[in-house]
Scaffold this active site. Structure first.
Site, PDB file in Angstrom:
ATOM      1  CG  ASN A  10      57.800  38.956  58.467  1.00 12.39           C
ATOM      2  OD1 ASN A  10      57.495  39.237  57.309  1.00 12.39           O
ATOM      3  ND2 ASN A  10      57.492  39.728  59.500  1.00 12.39           N
ATOM      4  CE  LYS A  12      60.368  42.181  59.945  1.00 16.04           C
ATOM      5  NZ  LYS A  12      60.657  42.982  61.110  1.00 16.04           N
ATOM      6  CG  HIS A  96      54.587  41.583  62.188  1.00 15.88           C
ATOM      7  ND1 HIS A  96      55.237  42.768  62.429  1.00 15.88           N
ATOM      8  CD2 HIS A  96      55.519  40.603  62.255  1.00 15.88           C
ATOM      9  CE1 HIS A  96      56.530  42.506  62.617  1.00 15.88           C
ATOM     10  NE2 HIS A  96      56.721  41.212  62.512  1.00 15.88           N
ATOM     11  CD  GLU A  98      57.855  45.190  61.330  1.00 15.26           C
ATOM     12  OE1 GLU A  98      57.593  44.677  60.237  1.00 15.26           O
ATOM     13  OE2 GLU A  98      58.909  44.950  61.957  1.00 15.26           O
ATOM     14  CD  GLU A 168      57.228  38.458  65.766  1.00 15.87           C
ATOM     15  OE1 GLU A 168      58.283  38.049  65.275  1.00 15.87           O
ATOM     16  OE2 GLU A 168      56.448  39.199  65.154  1.00 15.87           O
ATOM     17  N   GLY A 174      63.848  43.610  65.289  1.00 15.17           N
ATOM     18  CA  GLY A 174      64.731  44.414  64.446  1.00 15.17           C
ATOM     19  C   GLY A 174      65.691  45.308  65.218  1.00 15.17           C
ATOM     20  CB  SER A 214      66.873  40.425  67.597  1.00  8.39           C
ATOM     21  OG  SER A 214      66.467  41.739  67.258  1.00  8.39           O
TER      22      SER A 214
HETATM   23  C1  PEP Z   1      59.703  39.903  62.796  1.00  7.11           C
HETATM   24  O1  PEP Z   1      59.572  40.713  61.921  1.00  7.11           O
HETATM   25  O2  PEP Z   1      58.762  39.167  63.046  1.00  7.11           O
HETATM   26  C2  PEP Z   1      60.978  39.836  63.507  1.00  7.11           C
HETATM   27  C3  PEP Z   1      61.027  39.110  64.571  1.00  7.11           C
HETATM   28  O3  PEP Z   1      62.039  40.558  63.001  1.00  7.11           O
HETATM   29  P1  PEP Z   1      63.586  40.468  63.471  1.00  7.11           P
HETATM   30  O4  PEP Z   1      63.932  38.992  63.504  1.00  7.11           O
HETATM   31  O5  PEP Z   1      64.351  41.214  62.433  1.00  7.11           O
HETATM   32  O6  PEP Z   1      63.676  41.056  64.821  1.00  7.11           O
END
Ligand code: PEP
Length: 253
Positions: A10, A12, A96, A98, A168, A174, A214
């Site tokens: 992803n 973003k 997601h 976000e 997630e 992040g 992460s």
């Molecule tokens: C994500 O945006 O779905 C995500 C898991 O980001 P990150 O791997 O940077 O934590």
């Protein structure tokens, strides 16, 4: 039959068109020869078509990061499922954290997007996960259950087979704080139990559940060794072909 591992990147709000094309060009080379792992990348809307062209003939799939549920009309700034199909998307990330956190996404709008995506033959990567506060207050499982039921409301059994679930935990996205493999496994196990009880055994057994939060080349192996984790949704580490390809090549570690 086992579930095929699925690693998706992803991107973003990152990468110009030129940078996006450059990244998939590198990625094609660095993961060539990888078998038995499905891979997808989710660039921003503006880079989708150029990335699709660059991916032609490769096994990497294209995903969008969001969609709107209407086909067309007076919805300034929105992008429809048909438009995403037209530029070569097979997958679309829906719900997601976000989007839930910053753009007012709710279980109801997630459900509308799920229906619209499936109606156009796009495969949803349906995201869910708890915040740190929800975890600390002991509400993780009730929250997951609510998000799961809300997103799947009124979907038919035929549609289940196209869905991928991404668990997630918001506190791990992040932040560099990954859930331990054992922590990361708890929720996918719970999701599968609920799917079997509420929907069907076949759905529960066949649906692929990704972990996201992460994920790095260092922790992917431990995560993928868990029974109910079938892949990863990768943010930060998907922005460089070096790290993303190592994640895709987790079986070789
Ligand atoms: C994500 O945006 O779905 C995500 C898991 O980001 P990150 O791997 O940077 O934590």
């Amino acid at each position: 039959m086992g579930r095929l591992p699925f690693i998706a990147g992803n991107w973003k709000l990152n990468k110009t068109v030129e940078e996006a094309v450059d990244l998939v060009r590198q990625l094609k080379a660095s993961i060539s020869g990888v078998k038995d792992v499905e891979v997808a990348v989710a660039p921003s809307f503006t880079a989708l078509y150029a990335v699709y062209k660059e991916l032609e003939g490769s096994s990497i799939h294209l995903a969008a990061q969001n969609l709107f549920w209407e086909e067309k009309g007076a919805y300034t700034g929105e992008v429809s499922p048909l438009m995403l199909k037209e530029v070569g998307c097979q997958y679309v990330i829906i719900g997601h954290s976000e989007r839930r956190q910053f753009f007012g996404e709710t279980d109801e709008t997630v459900n509308r997007r799920m229906k619209a995506a499936l109606g156009q033959g796009l495969k949803p990567i349906f995201c869910m996960g708890e915040t740190l506060k929800e975890r600390e207050e002991g509400n993780t499982f009730s929250l997951i259950e609510r998000q799961l039921k809300g997103g799947l409301r009124d979907l038919g059994e035929m549609e289940f087979k196209s869905i991928v679930i991404a668990y997630e935990p918001v506190w791990a996205i992040g932040t560099g704080k990954t859930a331990t493999p054992q922590q990361a496994e708890e929720v996918p196990r719970f999701i599968r139990e609920r799917l079997e009880r509420v929907y069907s055994r076949q759905f529960a057994e066949e649906v692929r559940i990704q972990y996201g939060g992460s994920v790095t080349p260092e922790n992917i192996k431990g995560l993928m060794s868990q029974t109910n984790i079938d892949g990863a949704l990768v943010g930060g580490a998907s922005l460089k072909s070096e790290t993303f390809s190592k994640i895709v090549r987790f079986k070789e570690m």
